[in-house]
Design a protein around this motif. Structure first.
Motif, PDB file in Angstrom:
ATOM      1  N   THR A  60       0.807  -1.224   0.000  1.00 47.15           N
ATOM      2  CA  THR A  60       0.000   0.000   0.000  1.00 47.15           C
ATOM      3  C   THR A  60       0.839   1.272   0.000  1.00 47.15           C
ATOM      4  O   THR A  60       0.329   2.339  -0.336  1.00 47.15           O
ATOM      5  CB  THR A  60      -0.929   0.053   1.227  1.00 47.15           C
ATOM      6  N   ARG A  61       2.084   1.174   0.448  1.00 47.91           N
ATOM      7  CA  ARG A  61       2.980   2.341   0.557  1.00 47.91           C
ATOM      8  C   ARG A  61       2.432   3.393   1.531  1.00 47.91           C
ATOM      9  O   ARG A  61       2.678   4.573   1.389  1.00 47.91           O
ATOM     10  CB  ARG A  61       3.231   2.993  -0.796  1.00 47.91           C
ATOM     11  N   ASN A  62       1.647   2.933   2.510  1.00 47.44           N
ATOM     12  CA  ASN A  62       1.025   3.843   3.458  1.00 47.44           C
ATOM     13  C   ASN A  62       1.070   3.199   4.857  1.00 47.44           C
ATOM     14  O   ASN A  62       0.467   2.146   5.068  1.00 47.44           O
ATOM     15  CB  ASN A  62      -0.424   4.109   3.035  1.00 47.44           C
ATOM     16  N   PRO A  63       1.784   3.835   5.816  1.00 43.41           N
ATOM     17  CA  PRO A  63       1.902   3.237   7.156  1.00 43.41           C
ATOM     18  C   PRO A  63       0.559   3.011   7.853  1.00 43.41           C
ATOM     19  O   PRO A  63       0.377   2.008   8.536  1.00 43.41           O
ATOM     20  CB  PRO A  63       2.743   4.249   7.937  1.00 43.41           C
ATOM     21  N   GLU A  64      -0.386   3.934   7.687  1.00 46.50           N
ATOM     22  CA  GLU A  64      -1.693   3.757   8.325  1.00 46.50           C
ATOM     23  C   GLU A  64      -2.423   2.550   7.748  1.00 46.50           C
ATOM     24  O   GLU A  64      -3.020   1.764   8.486  1.00 46.50           O
ATOM     25  CB  GLU A  64      -2.538   5.017   8.151  1.00 46.50           C
ATOM     26  N   ASP A  65      -2.369   2.407   6.420  1.00 43.38           N
ATOM     27  CA  ASP A  65      -3.000   1.245   5.792  1.00 43.38           C
ATOM     28  C   ASP A  65      -2.309  -0.040   6.236  1.00 43.38           C
ATOM     29  O   ASP A  65      -2.963  -1.063   6.451  1.00 43.38           O
ATOM     30  CB  ASP A  65      -2.950   1.365   4.270  1.00 43.38           C
ATOM     31  N   ALA A  66      -0.983   0.002   6.371  1.00 41.31           N
ATOM     32  CA  ALA A  66      -0.238  -1.183   6.797  1.00 41.31           C
ATOM     33  C   ALA A  66      -0.659  -1.606   8.203  1.00 41.31           C
ATOM     34  O   ALA A  66      -0.814  -2.802   8.480  1.00 41.31           O
ATOM     35  CB  ALA A  66       1.260  -0.912   6.742  1.00 41.31           C
ATOM     36  N   ARG A  67      -0.876  -0.639   9.094  1.00 44.12           N
ATOM     37  CA  ARG A  67      -1.349  -0.970  10.443  1.00 44.12           C
ATOM     38  C   ARG A  67      -2.761  -1.549  10.398  1.00 44.12           C
ATOM     39  O   ARG A  67      -3.080  -2.497  11.122  1.00 44.12           O
ATOM     40  CB  ARG A  67      -1.290   0.261  11.343  1.00 44.12           C
ATOM     41  N   ASP A  68      -3.609  -0.991   9.536  1.00 41.68           N
ATOM     42  CA  ASP A  68      -4.969  -1.536   9.382  1.00 41.68           C
ATOM     43  C   ASP A  68      -4.920  -2.967   8.861  1.00 41.68           C
ATOM     44  O   ASP A  68      -5.682  -3.822   9.300  1.00 41.68           O
ATOM     45  CB  ASP A  68      -5.795  -0.669   8.436  1.00 41.68           C
ATOM     46  N   ILE A  69      -4.036  -3.210   7.910  1.00 42.80           N
ATOM     47  CA  ILE A  69      -3.898  -4.556   7.343  1.00 42.80           C
ATOM     48  C   ILE A  69      -3.404  -5.527   8.407  1.00 42.80           C
ATOM     49  O   ILE A  69      -3.899  -6.655   8.509  1.00 42.80           O
ATOM     50  CB  ILE A  69      -2.967  -4.524   6.116  1.00 42.80           C
ATOM     51  N   LEU A  70      -2.432  -5.097   9.213  1.00 42.15           N
ATOM     52  CA  LEU A  70      -1.939  -5.945  10.297  1.00 42.15           C
ATOM     53  C   LEU A  70      -3.069  -6.304  11.252  1.00 42.15           C
ATOM     54  O   LEU A  70      -3.261  -7.464  11.606  1.00 42.15           O
ATOM     55  CB  LEU A  70      -0.802  -5.237  11.037  1.00 42.15           C
TER      56      LEU A  70
ATOM     57  N   ALA B  64      -4.440  -7.049   2.234  1.00 46.82           N
ATOM     58  CA  ALA B  64      -3.946  -5.893   1.475  1.00 46.82           C
ATOM     59  C   ALA B  64      -4.602  -5.831   0.100  1.00 46.82           C
ATOM     60  O   ALA B  64      -5.001  -4.756  -0.355  1.00 46.82           O
ATOM     61  CB  ALA B  64      -2.429  -5.973   1.334  1.00 46.82           C
ATOM     62  N   ARG B  65      -4.737  -6.967  -0.538  1.00 44.82           N
ATOM     63  CA  ARG B  65      -5.392  -6.990  -1.862  1.00 44.82           C
ATOM     64  C   ARG B  65      -6.837  -6.538  -1.767  1.00 44.82           C
ATOM     65  O   ARG B  65      -7.329  -5.804  -2.632  1.00 44.82           O
ATOM     66  CB  ARG B  65      -5.321  -8.395  -2.458  1.00 44.82           C
ATOM     67  N   MET B  66      -7.552  -6.980  -0.738  1.00 43.74           N
ATOM     68  CA  MET B  66      -8.944  -6.563  -0.571  1.00 43.74           C
ATOM     69  C   MET B  66      -9.041  -5.062  -0.333  1.00 43.74           C
ATOM     70  O   MET B  66      -9.923  -4.400  -0.874  1.00 43.74           O
ATOM     71  CB  MET B  66      -9.606  -7.335   0.564  1.00 43.74           C
ATOM     72  N   LEU B  67      -8.117  -4.512   0.452  1.00 46.07           N
ATOM     73  CA  LEU B  67      -8.116  -3.072   0.705  1.00 46.07           C
ATOM     74  C   LEU B  67      -7.874  -2.306  -0.595  1.00 46.07           C
ATOM     75  O   LEU B  67      -8.593  -1.363  -0.911  1.00 46.07           O
ATOM     76  CB  LEU B  67      -7.050  -2.702   1.732  1.00 46.07           C
ATOM     77  N   LEU B  68      -6.881  -2.738  -1.360  1.00 44.06           N
ATOM     78  CA  LEU B  68      -6.579  -2.062  -2.630  1.00 44.06           C
ATOM     79  C   LEU B  68      -7.736  -2.186  -3.616  1.00 44.06           C
ATOM     80  O   LEU B  68      -8.065  -1.230  -4.323  1.00 44.06           O
ATOM     81  CB  LEU B  68      -5.291  -2.626  -3.234  1.00 44.06           C
ATOM     82  N   ARG B  69      -8.370  -3.331  -3.661  1.00 44.31           N
ATOM     83  CA  ARG B  69      -9.514  -3.539  -4.555  1.00 44.31           C
ATOM     84  C   ARG B  69     -10.680  -2.630  -4.167  1.00 44.31           C
ATOM     85  O   ARG B  69     -11.328  -2.028  -5.023  1.00 44.31           O
ATOM     86  CB  ARG B  69      -9.949  -5.000  -4.496  1.00 44.31           C
TER      87      ARG B  69
ATOM     88  N   VAL C  44       2.781 -21.926  10.080  1.00 45.93           N
ATOM     89  CA  VAL C  44       1.970 -20.903  10.741  1.00 45.93           C
ATOM     90  C   VAL C  44       2.301 -19.522  10.185  1.00 45.93           C
ATOM     91  O   VAL C  44       1.406 -18.749   9.837  1.00 45.93           O
ATOM     92  CB  VAL C  44       2.184 -20.918  12.271  1.00 45.93           C
ATOM     93  N   GLU C  45       3.589 -19.220  10.089  1.00 38.59           N
ATOM     94  CA  GLU C  45       3.993 -17.901   9.609  1.00 38.59           C
ATOM     95  C   GLU C  45       3.567 -17.685   8.159  1.00 38.59           C
ATOM     96  O   GLU C  45       3.071 -16.610   7.802  1.00 38.59           O
ATOM     97  CB  GLU C  45       5.506 -17.727   9.746  1.00 38.59           C
ATOM     98  N   ALA C  46       3.709 -18.682   7.322  1.00 35.52           N
ATOM     99  CA  ALA C  46       3.279 -18.565   5.918  1.00 35.52           C
ATOM    100  C   ALA C  46       1.768 -18.362   5.840  1.00 35.52           C
ATOM    101  O   ALA C  46       1.283 -17.591   5.005  1.00 35.52           O
ATOM    102  CB  ALA C  46       3.694 -19.804   5.137  1.00 35.52           C
ATOM    103  N   TRP C  47       1.034 -19.035   6.702  1.00 36.70           N
ATOM    104  CA  TRP C  47      -0.422 -18.891   6.750  1.00 36.70           C
ATOM    105  C   TRP C  47      -0.797 -17.456   7.103  1.00 36.70           C
ATOM    106  O   TRP C  47      -1.645 -16.845   6.449  1.00 36.70           O
ATOM    107  CB  TRP C  47      -0.964 -19.890   7.768  1.00 36.70           C
ATOM    108  N   LEU C  48      -0.133 -16.885   8.113  1.00 34.40           N
ATOM    109  CA  LEU C  48      -0.400 -15.502   8.502  1.00 34.40           C
ATOM    110  C   LEU C  48      -0.014 -14.522   7.388  1.00 34.40           C
ATOM    111  O   LEU C  48      -0.736 -13.559   7.123  1.00 34.40           O
ATOM    112  CB  LEU C  48       0.356 -15.160   9.788  1.00 34.40           C
ATOM    113  N   CYS C  49       1.099 -14.793   6.710  1.00 32.99           N
ATOM    114  CA  CYS C  49       1.531 -13.920   5.613  1.00 32.99           C
ATOM    115  C   CYS C  49       0.542 -13.964   4.450  1.00 32.99           C
ATOM    116  O   CYS C  49       0.270 -12.942   3.816  1.00 32.99           O
ATOM    117  CB  CYS C  49       2.923 -14.312   5.129  1.00 32.99           C
ATOM    118  N   ARG C  50      -0.006 -15.117   4.187  1.00 31.78           N
ATOM    119  CA  ARG C  50      -1.006 -15.238   3.121  1.00 31.78           C
ATOM    120  C   ARG C  50      -2.272 -14.451   3.485  1.00 31.78           C
ATOM    121  O   ARG C  50      -2.863 -13.771   2.642  1.00 31.78           O
ATOM    122  CB  ARG C  50      -1.338 -16.710   2.868  1.00 31.78           C
ATOM    123  N   ILE C  51      -2.668 -14.500   4.736  1.00 32.53           N
ATOM    124  CA  ILE C  51      -3.833 -13.723   5.179  1.00 32.53           C
ATOM    125  C   ILE C  51      -3.542 -12.230   5.044  1.00 32.53           C
ATOM    126  O   ILE C  51      -4.393 -11.460   4.592  1.00 32.53           O
ATOM    127  CB  ILE C  51      -4.216 -14.095   6.630  1.00 32.53           C
ATOM    128  N   ALA C  52      -2.327 -11.799   5.406  1.00 34.02           N
ATOM    129  CA  ALA C  52      -1.947 -10.384   5.285  1.00 34.02           C
ATOM    130  C   ALA C  52      -1.978  -9.937   3.831  1.00 34.02           C
ATOM    131  O   ALA C  52      -2.472  -8.848   3.510  1.00 34.02           O
ATOM    132  CB  ALA C  52      -0.566 -10.150   5.886  1.00 34.02           C
TER     133      ALA C  52
END
Length: 144
Positions: free
Chosen positions: A48-58, A90-95, A78-86
């Motif tokens: 997203t190139r936006n810190p606020e959006d990144a926090r929302d995504i987290l 992000a894709r849903m937010l951008l869409r 577990v970590e790969a699963w969480l990364c896939r959700i992240a």
């Protein structure tokens, strides 16, 4: 929310955390999140190139992961699963931004008064009805 430095989980550690998470252990979920929250934040920031959006995504990632705990299948990922959700968050937010662009708050505030009521658009009273009709006729003739 403060983002910590990334600490990769060892495969054996992930396996034990995953089984504890599936059994409803909130501390195990917190351990997994703590170990990879910086990476999840960076995924959101890079997309997203936006810190606020990144926090929302987290935040959305953690909420979605918590709700989807029963779908966690591979104990070693577990970590790969969480990364896939992240990434999906992000894709849903951008869409959604492409469908409904974000309007800056300053533009919206100009259309409301101090009490929160919408300010109606008004036409100036100094124009006579005949002038408005004449302008409309002139515009039509110019267009022809």
């Amino acid at each position: 929310m403060r983002v910590q430095a990334h600490r990769a989980m060892l495969p054996g550690m992930e396996r034990s955390i995953a089984s504890r998470i599936r059994n409803g252990d909130g501390r195990a979920f917190a351990e997994a999140v703590h170990a990879c929250e910086a990476r999840l934040y960076r995924i959101g920031l890079s997309m997203t190139r936006n810190p606020e959006d990144a926090r929302d995504i987290l935040q959305d990632t953690l909420l979605s992961a918590w709700r989807a705990l029963p779908t966690l299948q591979d104990d070693t990922r577990v970590e790969a699963w969480l990364c896939r959700i992240a990434t999906n968050s992000a894709r849903m937010l951008l869409r959604s931004r492409r469908r409904r662009p974000v309007v800056p708050m300053e533009e919206v505030e100009e259309t409301y008064d101090a009490t929160g009521h919408r300010i109606p658009e008004t036409t100036p009273w100094n124009l006579r009805a005949e002038d408005t009709i004449d302008r409309s006729r002139l515009a039509t003739r110019i267009a022809e």
